[in-house]
Structure formats: C-alpha cells, structure tokens
Design an enzyme around this catalytic site. Sequence first.
Site, PDB file in Angstrom:
ATOM      1  N   CYS A   8       0.841  -1.196   0.000  1.00 48.80           N
ATOM      2  CA  CYS A   8       0.000   0.000   0.000  1.00 48.80           C
ATOM      3  C   CYS A   8       0.880   1.251   0.000  1.00 48.80           C
ATOM      4  O   CYS A   8       1.797   1.362   0.810  1.00 48.80           O
ATOM      5  CB  CYS A   8      -0.898  -0.015   1.231  1.00 48.80           C
ATOM      6  SG  CYS A   8      -1.929   1.449   1.407  1.00 48.80           S
ATOM      7  N   CYS A  39      -5.533   0.735   6.183  1.00 49.37           N
ATOM      8  CA  CYS A  39      -5.690   2.201   6.233  1.00 49.37           C
ATOM      9  C   CYS A  39      -6.868   2.698   5.411  1.00 49.37           C
ATOM     10  O   CYS A  39      -7.062   3.900   5.284  1.00 49.37           O
ATOM     11  CB  CYS A  39      -4.408   2.892   5.782  1.00 49.37           C
ATOM     12  SG  CYS A  39      -4.144   2.860   3.995  1.00 49.37           S
ATOM     13  N   CYS A  49      -8.416  -4.869 -10.271  1.00 48.33           N
ATOM     14  CA  CYS A  49      -7.951  -3.809 -11.171  1.00 48.33           C
ATOM     15  C   CYS A  49      -7.537  -2.635 -10.294  1.00 48.33           C
ATOM     16  O   CYS A  49      -8.380  -1.969  -9.700  1.00 48.33           O
ATOM     17  CB  CYS A  49      -9.104  -3.442 -12.105  1.00 48.33           C
ATOM     18  SG  CYS A  49      -8.674  -2.222 -13.338  1.00 48.33           S
TER      19      CYS A  49
HETATM   20 FE    FE Z   1      -2.877   0.974   3.439  1.00 50.20          FE
END
Ligand code: FE
Length: 137
Positions: free
Chosen positions: A48, A100, A120
Amino acid sequence: MSDKVAKSKEQWRSELTSEQYEVCREKGTEAPFSGVYAESKTPGIYVCACCGQELFSSASKFDSGSGWPSFWQPLFPESAATEVDVSHGIRRTEVMCSKCDAHLGHVFDDGPLPTRLRYCINSVSLGLKPDPNSGEE
Ligand code: FE
C-alpha cells in the site's frame, strides 16, 4: 492482522503526492496505461502506498490489457477489503487496503483461473518491494 491506521485528511495530504491523495483518499482513478506498474513484470510484493501493508504478489499479476495493474488474488484474503460501490451509476466492488482504508481500485469477475477474479488496481496506490532473490533491481 495489524492495527488499523487512521489519519486525518490533512495528515494524508501532507504525506502523499497529490495524485496519490486523489486516488487513495478521494477514490479517484488514474488514467489507464499511465501508471508505472501497469506493464511491470518485476518479481516482488506490492504494498500500500499509504501505509505499507503488503497487498499483492507479482506471482498473481497478469496482463489484463486494461492499462491498470491486475491481479487474480490478494496476497492474503484479509489484505484487501471490499465494499459495494454504486457511484457513477454502475454497481462495482471497490477494493481497499484493510489497514488504512486506502482506495485501491475495483474487483471484477472476469479474471483468469484459478479465481476468475480481476483486481484492477491503480499503480499510484501501490509501491513495489522487488524480490531480493530475483536478480532484478
Ligand atoms: Fe494501506
């Protein structure tokens, strides 16, 4: 699972690029074929961009032709949270970072075997930790 990360919009805005903020925190979408990972074949783990949680492996990345990085499964089932999204008059399933709540993209049911899923994902929502044993930088 690790603890949730919760930050104010102001905090995220100060930590992210404007494009990352727009996509990850305001549910934007990058232009197809614009992202650095759309065509990437580098072995490694995608994390992330906001919190660093490991999200996808290059081993489940495939060339969807969509212009966005596409995966047929998350690294762990709990890495990616999903939610029904009815914005823009279309019913889709939104994919978010479970740690998050960053908006990552959408998941569709037209992917390849073994799952037939197509995650996607916006490149700008991701970072790549290259596999140190792969011999690639
Ligand atoms: Fe995150």
